[in-house]
Design a protein around this motif. Structure first.
Motif, PDB file in Angstrom:
ATOM      1  N   UNK A  42      -2.841  39.975  63.964  1.00 44.71           N
ATOM      2  CA  UNK A  42      -3.243  41.381  63.961  1.00 44.71           C
ATOM      3  C   UNK A  42      -4.155  41.673  65.158  1.00 44.71           C
ATOM      4  N   UNK A  43      -5.140  40.782  65.408  1.00 42.75           N
ATOM      5  CA  UNK A  43      -6.086  41.019  66.507  1.00 42.75           C
ATOM      6  C   UNK A  43      -5.407  40.984  67.869  1.00 42.75           C
ATOM      7  N   UNK A  44      -4.315  40.201  67.974  1.00 43.24           N
ATOM      8  CA  UNK A  44      -3.632  40.116  69.268  1.00 43.24           C
ATOM      9  C   UNK A  44      -2.957  41.427  69.658  1.00 43.24           C
ATOM     10  N   UNK A  45      -2.754  42.311  68.685  1.00 39.18           N
ATOM     11  CA  UNK A  45      -2.126  43.599  68.973  1.00 39.18           C
ATOM     12  C   UNK A  45      -3.150  44.692  69.268  1.00 39.18           C
ATOM     13  N   UNK A  46      -4.420  44.426  68.919  1.00 40.78           N
ATOM     14  CA  UNK A  46      -5.466  45.426  69.143  1.00 40.78           C
ATOM     15  C   UNK A  46      -5.778  45.514  70.637  1.00 40.78           C
ATOM     16  N   UNK A  47      -5.989  46.741  71.103  1.00 46.11           N
ATOM     17  CA  UNK A  47      -6.338  47.049  72.493  1.00 46.11           C
ATOM     18  C   UNK A  47      -5.206  46.751  73.472  1.00 46.11           C
ATOM     19  N   UNK A  48      -3.986  46.614  72.933  1.00 47.16           N
ATOM     20  CA  UNK A  48      -2.819  46.543  73.821  1.00 47.16           C
ATOM     21  C   UNK A  48      -2.318  47.958  74.086  1.00 47.16           C
ATOM     22  N   UNK A  77      -5.379  33.051  56.209  1.00 46.92           N
ATOM     23  CA  UNK A  77      -6.056  34.235  56.713  1.00 46.92           C
ATOM     24  C   UNK A  77      -6.373  34.121  58.199  1.00 46.92           C
ATOM     25  N   UNK A  78      -6.588  32.901  58.678  1.00 48.45           N
ATOM     26  CA  UNK A  78      -6.930  32.713  60.084  1.00 48.45           C
ATOM     27  C   UNK A  78      -5.773  33.124  60.997  1.00 48.45           C
ATOM     28  N   UNK A  79      -4.577  32.591  60.723  1.00 50.20           N
ATOM     29  CA  UNK A  79      -3.410  32.948  61.534  1.00 50.20           C
ATOM     30  C   UNK A  79      -3.037  34.417  61.353  1.00 50.20           C
ATOM     31  N   UNK A  80      -3.170  34.892  60.131  1.00 50.69           N
ATOM     32  CA  UNK A  80      -2.893  36.309  59.867  1.00 50.69           C
ATOM     33  C   UNK A  80      -3.800  37.198  60.718  1.00 50.69           C
ATOM     34  N   UNK A  81      -5.075  36.876  60.751  1.00 55.45           N
ATOM     35  CA  UNK A  81      -6.023  37.663  61.535  1.00 55.45           C
ATOM     36  C   UNK A  81      -5.747  37.585  63.022  1.00 55.45           C
ATOM     37  N   UNK A  82      -5.313  36.402  63.499  1.00 51.35           N
ATOM     38  CA  UNK A  82      -5.015  36.250  64.929  1.00 51.35           C
ATOM     39  C   UNK A  82      -3.852  37.148  65.358  1.00 51.35           C
ATOM     40  N   UNK A 128       7.853  41.801  58.925  1.00 53.66           N
ATOM     41  CA  UNK A 128       6.947  42.079  57.815  1.00 53.66           C
ATOM     42  C   UNK A 128       6.963  40.936  56.801  1.00 53.66           C
ATOM     43  N   UNK A 129       8.143  40.332  56.606  1.00 53.42           N
ATOM     44  CA  UNK A 129       8.235  39.230  55.641  1.00 53.42           C
ATOM     45  C   UNK A 129       7.421  38.032  56.107  1.00 53.42           C
ATOM     46  N   UNK A 130       7.504  37.709  57.402  1.00 52.85           N
ATOM     47  CA  UNK A 130       6.728  36.578  57.931  1.00 52.85           C
ATOM     48  C   UNK A 130       5.237  36.807  57.746  1.00 52.85           C
ATOM     49  N   UNK A 131       4.786  38.022  58.020  1.00 52.42           N
ATOM     50  CA  UNK A 131       3.356  38.314  57.901  1.00 52.42           C
ATOM     51  C   UNK A 131       2.925  38.325  56.433  1.00 52.42           C
ATOM     52  N   UNK A 132       3.803  38.826  55.545  1.00 52.07           N
ATOM     53  CA  UNK A 132       3.497  38.848  54.120  1.00 52.07           C
ATOM     54  C   UNK A 132       3.360  37.424  53.567  1.00 52.07           C
ATOM     55  N   UNK A 133       4.321  36.562  53.899  1.00 47.78           N
ATOM     56  CA  UNK A 133       4.274  35.178  53.406  1.00 47.78           C
ATOM     57  C   UNK A 133       3.054  34.446  53.940  1.00 47.78           C
ATOM     58  N   UNK A 134       2.707  34.745  55.197  1.00 46.74           N
ATOM     59  CA  UNK A 134       1.539  34.095  55.801  1.00 46.74           C
ATOM     60  C   UNK A 134       0.258  34.470  55.062  1.00 46.74           C
ATOM     61  N   UNK A 135       0.145  35.730  54.662  1.00 47.48           N
ATOM     62  CA  UNK A 135      -1.085  36.198  54.023  1.00 47.48           C
ATOM     63  C   UNK A 135      -1.138  35.864  52.542  1.00 47.48           C
ATOM     64  N   UNK A 136      -0.007  36.054  51.819  1.00 52.81           N
ATOM     65  CA  UNK A 136      -0.054  35.966  50.363  1.00 52.81           C
ATOM     66  C   UNK A 136       0.532  34.674  49.794  1.00 52.81           C
ATOM     67  N   UNK A 137       1.483  34.052  50.490  1.00 54.05           N
ATOM     68  CA  UNK A 137       2.050  32.792  50.000  1.00 54.05           C
ATOM     69  C   UNK A 137       1.294  31.595  50.572  1.00 54.05           C
ATOM     70  N   UNK A 192      -7.103  50.159  65.920  1.00 50.33           N
ATOM     71  CA  UNK A 192      -7.351  49.632  64.579  1.00 50.33           C
ATOM     72  C   UNK A 192      -6.045  49.620  63.794  1.00 50.33           C
ATOM     73  N   UNK A 193      -5.856  48.588  62.939  1.00 49.29           N
ATOM     74  CA  UNK A 193      -4.688  48.484  62.054  1.00 49.29           C
ATOM     75  C   UNK A 193      -5.176  48.172  60.644  1.00 49.29           C
ATOM     76  N   UNK A 194      -4.734  48.963  59.670  1.00 48.95           N
ATOM     77  CA  UNK A 194      -5.060  48.674  58.271  1.00 48.95           C
ATOM     78  C   UNK A 194      -4.253  47.476  57.799  1.00 48.95           C
ATOM     79  N   UNK A 195      -4.925  46.519  57.179  1.00 49.66           N
ATOM     80  CA  UNK A 195      -4.233  45.286  56.766  1.00 49.66           C
ATOM     81  C   UNK A 195      -4.152  45.128  55.250  1.00 49.66           C
ATOM     82  N   UNK A 196      -4.736  46.055  54.497  1.00 50.36           N
ATOM     83  CA  UNK A 196      -4.709  45.892  53.040  1.00 50.36           C
ATOM     84  C   UNK A 196      -3.337  46.218  52.452  1.00 50.36           C
ATOM     85  N   UNK A 197      -2.600  47.143  53.079  1.00 47.59           N
ATOM     86  CA  UNK A 197      -1.245  47.475  52.605  1.00 47.59           C
ATOM     87  C   UNK A 197      -0.366  47.748  53.824  1.00 47.59           C
ATOM     88  N   UNK A 198       0.007  46.700  54.522  1.00 46.95           N
ATOM     89  CA  UNK A 198       0.748  46.848  55.781  1.00 46.95           C
ATOM     90  C   UNK A 198       2.263  46.852  55.570  1.00 46.95           C
TER      91      UNK A 198
END
Length: 646
Positions: free
Chosen positions: A593-599, A586-591, A573-582, A495-501
């Protein structure tokens, strides 16, 4: 035993003689205002002069070991100008006669001085029951300064302590020298001409802020590059260089702006210079590693003269080597000198700094006779200068000796040493430590095993790692000792927290490092850093990732910062921040994060107990996250099975 006041002592001291160690008489003592400072009037029997005593000598007066009328020997002193008045600053002294009548008929030295004239006109030798009384109103002292006859001036017997008798000790007799005649070179010249006399060369370790005129002769051991700065006084530029003299004293010299332009091209590492007329200021220990409480700032009146003749009494460099085994327990960010045999050199790789500038990094490893080895990280130009030379020497089959002057200790992953702007590297230096190390290595040291104190050592890294499971971190109480524990865990991110990454960070450089302090909005567009006290348009973004990691024994939470976060998520972190907030994608952002789960990763953890409020908690930090190499992991597991089956 007669005691003579030193002839012409006042004139000699005012003229700059600091080696005389004269005998003088204290004719007045005053407490200056409410400060803990005392002012003397000292006499050589013919002349008298104001003197200040160092605060560390205050106890001599408070305990009556120095009184009005005492004959003292000044063992350490300087002459300087304070508030437009020539003053002798007494740094150390010894009492020869505790209590004596006035010796001679001294007159104020040099031009008339109202304060000195008043002291002598109104009297200054004031006593009570054999102990001194600090003179606050010299008018009451007239009776003690009655005129003396010619015979009395030539031979005055000092008054003994009231409780002593003539048979308790030697009978001291003080005499007065004939009037002083000025030396020819200063005849008919005033104090201004005397102050223009050449300054005496003194040791670096004898420098102090009270000196009016000084000169040092020293060799330049290091020279920094010019740097730009910006502060409340405006923009500017600065550079510094380090000096070493024949007595082993070291000091840093700093030049600003126009003074930099004047001296930068003159200063060469390895050359000897005569330097005078600078100001001494407290050393900035955050940036100055030399063992000196002071540093010199040159100004427009300073002189820097090259000494063309080589001075063999001044060494080329001053080292204070520490064995690699001691570095393991050294304090983080401390500065050390280390010497060792180079056993491996990695290629130089480009590293992008957070300010957008690219630099080079090269990692090599040193071993010494202590049975330990350490990782040395080279930064910047030395990677393709000394670093390339070391790589070529090792490739040819020769392991060179490397001496590191002023390396910085880092405990981010075990203990390692890194170069900073003042670090110097010496390959196969002609010094006894290098010859001893070479002889040890050639006689069999190259075949002896060494244990790395850098847990993340590159060559053969797996042999130094300490494998643990998640449950062992808790069950074995890791991280609860004084030093952190460094372990490797094969685990899976669940699991990864995404509210304040991530957080907004300061991009400015402090020395050779980025500030990285959290910044806040300033107005509509800018950002403000409280640490740097500056505003800027663009901030940086750095990971502060909270991840849940588990293996077959349990699960735990760990924090991953910038580099480890990028290894886990595969982007900045900047790429992920711009993707989510600028872009608000949300779809690409979620992909991502999910791609790192269970690795599965091989996590290098730093485990350390820290204080949270009033509670102690064990914090786990992800230092490195490597994707599992299944071929290497299979070899590791087969080796473990083999060991347990014996």
């Amino acid at each position: 035993m007669p005691v003579n006041l030193t002839p012409n002592a006042i004139t000699a001291m005012i003229g700059g003689d600091v080696n005389l160690k004269p005998l003088v008489q204290v004719v007045d003592i005053k407490l200056i205002g409410t400060q803990e400072r005392y002012r003397f009037m000292v006499s050589d029997g013919v002349s008298c002069q104001h003197a200040m005593i160092s605060s560390q000598l205050n106890d001599r007066i408070k305990t009556n070991r120095v009184q009005i009328g005492s004959v003292v020997q000044l063992t350490e002193y300087i002459s300087t100008v304070l508030q437009n008045r020539q003053v002798i600053v007494v740094l150390n002294m010894e009492t020869i006669i505790l209590n004596s009548d006035m010796i001679g008929n001294p007159k104020p030295y040099g031009p008339p001085d109202s304060a000195a004239q008043n002291v002598l006109r109104n009297g200054s030798v004031q006593r009570s029951a054999g102990n001194h009384m600090i003179s606050q109103n010299p008018v009451h002292n007239v009776q003690n300064l009655r005129p003396t006859s010619h015979s009395e001036r030539l031979s005055v017997r000092p008054r003994l302590h009231p409780q002593s008798s003539p048979h308790d000790g030697p009978n001291f007799r003080a005499t007065v020298q004939p009037p002083y005649q000025p030396p020819p070179q200063y005849k008919n010249h005033g104090p201004i001409m005397k102050n223009e006399a050449p300054a005496r060369i003194i040791p670096i370790n004898a420098l102090n802020p009270y000196q009016g005129r000084w000169a040092i002769k020293a060799r330049v051991t290091a020279k920094g590059d010019p740097r730009r700065y910006n502060n409340a006084k405006g923009d500017g530029k600065v550079f510094s260089f380090d000096l070493l003299d024949s007595e082993g004293g070291e000091i840093r010299v700093t030049c600003f702006n126009a003074v930099l332009d004047r001296f930068y091209d003159i200063i060469e590492v390895g050359r000897v210079y005569l330097i005078s007329k600078g100001s001494l200021k407290p050393a900035q220990k955050n940036f100055n590693h030399l063992k000196n409480d002071w540093e010199i700032t040159l100004d427009a009146s300073s002189t820097v003269d090259l000494c063309p003749d080589e001075d063999g009494s001044i060494p080329a460099q001053n080292f204070n080597f520490r064995p690699i085994s001691e570095i393991e327990n050294a304090e983080n960010n401390s500065i050390v000198d280390v010497i060792g045999i180079v056993i491996s050199v990695n290629p130089s790789v480009p590293i992008m700094r957070k300010n957008g500038m690219e630099t080079q990094r090269r990692i090599l490893n040193l071993k010494d006779r202590s049975g330990k080895s350490v990782e040395l990280t080279l930064w910047g130009d030395v990677c393709n200068r000394e670093g390339l030379k070391l790589e070529e020497m090792l490739a040819s089959g020769f392991s060179p000796v490397l001496a590191v002057k002023a390396g910085k200790i880092n405990d981010f992953s075990g203990k390692s040493v890194g170069t900073i702007h003042s670090t110097q590297l010496f390959i196969n230096p002609d010094i006894s430590d290098a010859r001893t190390l070479r002889d040890w290595f050639d006689r069999g040291g190259k075949d002896t095993a060494s244990v790395s104190i850098s847990k993340d050592i590159v060559p053969g890294g797996t042999k130094n790692e300490i494998r643990k499971t998640v449950s062992q971190i808790r069950d074995e109480g890791l991280g609860r000792s004084v030093k952190p524990d460094w372990v490797t865990v094969k685990g899976t991110i669940s699991f990864i927290k995404t509210d304040s990454f991530c957080y907004t960070a300061c991009p400015l450089m402090i020395g050779d490092r980025q500030c990285n302090k959290k910044v806040s909005r300033s107005g509509n567009r800018g950002w403000q850093c409280d640490r740097c006290n500056q505003e800027f348009e663009e901030c940086d973004y750095r990971y502060l990732l909270q991840a849940q990691i588990q293996d077959h024994t349990g699960l735990t939470w760990a924090t991953a910062f910038q580099e480890a976060g990028e290894e886990i998520l595969g982007c900045s972190a900047k790429e992920l921040y711009l993707l989510k907030y600028e872009e608000q994608d949300e779809l690409r952002f979620g992909d991502i994060v999910r791609s790192s789960i269970f690795n599965q990763f091989l996590f290098k953890f730093k485990v350390k107990e820290e204080m949270y409020g009033d509670e102690q908690r064990v914090k786990i930090t992800v230092v490195k996250a490597d994707k599992v190499n299944y071929s290497s992991e299979s070899s590791y597991m087969l080796d473990m099975i083999s060991k347990h089956s014996r």
